[in-house]
Design an enzyme around this catalytic site. Structure first.
Site, PDB file in Angstrom:
ATOM      1  N   CYS A 125    -142.622 -61.307  28.239  1.00 51.17           N
ATOM      2  CA  CYS A 125    -142.283 -61.340  29.800  1.00 51.17           C
ATOM      3  C   CYS A 125    -142.727 -61.677  30.818  1.00 51.17           C
ATOM      4  CB  CYS A 125    -141.650 -59.924  30.499  1.00 51.17           C
ATOM      5  SG  CYS A 125    -140.211 -58.855  29.129  1.00 51.17           S
ATOM      6  N   ASP A 126    -143.906 -60.770  31.119  1.00 52.45           N
ATOM      7  CA  ASP A 126    -144.500 -61.165  32.021  1.00 52.45           C
ATOM      8  C   ASP A 126    -146.906 -61.500  31.570  1.00 52.45           C
ATOM      9  OD1 ASP A 126    -142.701 -60.372  33.369  1.00 52.45           O
ATOM     10  OD2 ASP A 126    -143.192 -57.927  32.823  1.00 52.45           O
TER      11      ASP A 126
ATOM     12  N   CYS B  24    -143.571 -55.268  29.042  1.00 49.06           N
ATOM     13  CA  CYS B  24    -143.104 -56.018  28.349  1.00 49.06           C
ATOM     14  C   CYS B  24    -144.079 -57.090  28.224  1.00 49.06           C
ATOM     15  CB  CYS B  24    -141.959 -56.596  28.801  1.00 49.06           C
ATOM     16  SG  CYS B  24    -141.375 -57.966  27.764  1.00 49.06           S
TER      17      CYS B  24
END
Ligand code: FAD
Ligand code: NAP
Length: 332
Positions: free
Chosen positions: A139-140, A136
């Protein structure tokens, strides 16, 4: 204390399919309960710009899903933050068990559990998951400011992730096993024009290499699929973007599945092999897998459930072995 809830329609999943089913089932006065699962809002919460949702030239995925949730709620859908851990479709009312300890019984069930990221299945990928290996970018990606990273895959997700990651990384290597991308042409154009992205064709990830203490990625070993030659590429982050698999574990052995786990439905409807159980979205669709098609199937599932319940009258407590007189067997 364990609680028990009964509903005419239980919707499992909170992506575009689930929330759209929630809107339609609410407007049919079925007072549905929607259980959101581990990822409230579904896959679109893991992306940024969505440019193909009709009516919005550009909308952020998480914002769109907040709007869909609010819409379903406003129509009267009860939305519950729980995860279904067990589902019994052998008799009606159908029974679902929540991680919270709540038992849900329902006259009809709409399955909209979507899909989850696929992994390559390498031991080293597993070892560094959450410590340099991710599925992701939204997300990261932030953790890789100024660093060199790699993305694995050649579909829309891989190309979008690679483009997004150039906001943080100094260089993104897109590793793909062929020399042709599956991604839409508009994304391929953007990729080609981005000076920070370098494609590496005909290569597959062999191993993620890193340190044990602290756990962290230092490089990847990749293999040329034709020559077998192994190359090591220094990198701090590995983003695996090789597609998604349907989340059908709950119904394995209970419903007919096909194409490696997708719930099979009757052509032109959302009926599954168990009358009263309907499936919508990526869980049942191995072809289109889009937000708008998932939402469309969510609408169909609510309409199918409404017709099913109307045809059955009061179904509560009926034995599933009774012929229900509704729906044809699921065709190949
Ligand atoms: P999902 O969105 O997968 O939602 C599944 C839901 O089920 C989740 O809420 C989850 O919590 C819930 N769930 C799962 N298991 C359980 C359980 N046991 N109990 C309760 N709930 C459960 N499509 C587009 O049209 N345009 C795009 O720009 C686009 N961009 C994308 C970008 C990325 C990075 C990804 C991964 C996908 C993208 N897609 C895009 C595809 C799109 O997101 C999917 O087609 C769509 O989200 C599928 O919707 P769905 O409702 O079927 O399921
Ligand atoms: P996808 O289209 O299935 O693409 C997966 C990619 O990963 C393919 O290029 C595939 O290679 C590669 N791959 C698969 N298994 C692999 C393995 N074991 N090793 C190496 N490479 C592997 O998946 P996706 O990109 O996640 O897209 C899923 C769906 O969501 C699609 O329908 C897509 O259109 C949709 N989506 C839409 C948007 C958008 O509209 N903007 C954005 C994201 C996703 P091959 O090509 O060689 O098979």
């Amino acid at each position: 204390m364990a609680t028990s809830r009964h509903t005419k329609v239980l919707i499992i999943g909170s992506g575009p399919a689930g929330y759209t089913a929630g809107v339609y089932a609410s407007r049919a006065m079925l007072s549905p309960i929607l259980v959101q699962g581990i990822e409230p809002g579904g896959q679109l919460t893991t992306t940024t710009e969505v440019e193909n949702w009709p009516g919005d030239t550009e909308v952020q995925g998480p914002d769109l899903m907040v709007r869909m949730e609010a819409h379903a709620k406003a129509m009267g859908c009860e939305i519950i933050g729980d995860i279904i851990t067990d589902l019994d479709l052998s008799r009606r009312p159908f029974t679902a068990t929540g991680d919270s300890g709540t038992t849900y019984t329902a006259d009809a069930v709409i399955l909209a559990t979507g899909a989850r990221a696929k992994w390559l299945g390498l031991p080293s990928e597993d070892k560094f998951k959450g410590f340099g290996v991710s599925a992701c970018a939204t997300c990261d990606g932030f953790f890789y400011r100024g660093q060199e990273i790699v993305v694995i895959g050649g579909g829309n997700t891989a190309v979008e992730e690679a483009l997004f990651l150039t906001n943080f990384a100094s260089k993104v290597t897109l590793i793909h096993r062929r020399d042709e991308l599956r991604a839409e042409k508009i994304l391929q154009d953007r990729l080609a024009k981005n000076p920070k992205i370098e494609p590496l064709w005909f290569h597959q990830l062999e191993e993620v290499v890193g340190t044990d203490s602290p756990l962290g990625v230092e490089a990847v070993k990749v293999k040329h699929v034709k020559t077998g030659e192994i190359t090591e590429i220094p990198t701090k982050g590995v983003f695996v973007a090789i597609g998604h698999a349907p989340a059908s574990e709950l119904v394995q052995g209970q419903l007919e599945l096909h194409h490696g786990g997708y719930v099979k439905t009757n052509p032109g409807s959302t009926e599954t092999s168990v009358p009263g159980v309907f499936a919508a979205g990526d869980l049942t669709d191995h072809v289109y897998r889009q937000a708008v098609t998932s939402a469309g199937m969510g609408c169909m599932a609510a309409l199918d459930a409404e017709r099913f319940l109307a045809a059955q009258g009061d179904t509560e407590g009926k034995d599933m072995t009774e012929p229900l007189g509704y729906g044809a067997p699921v065709a190949e």
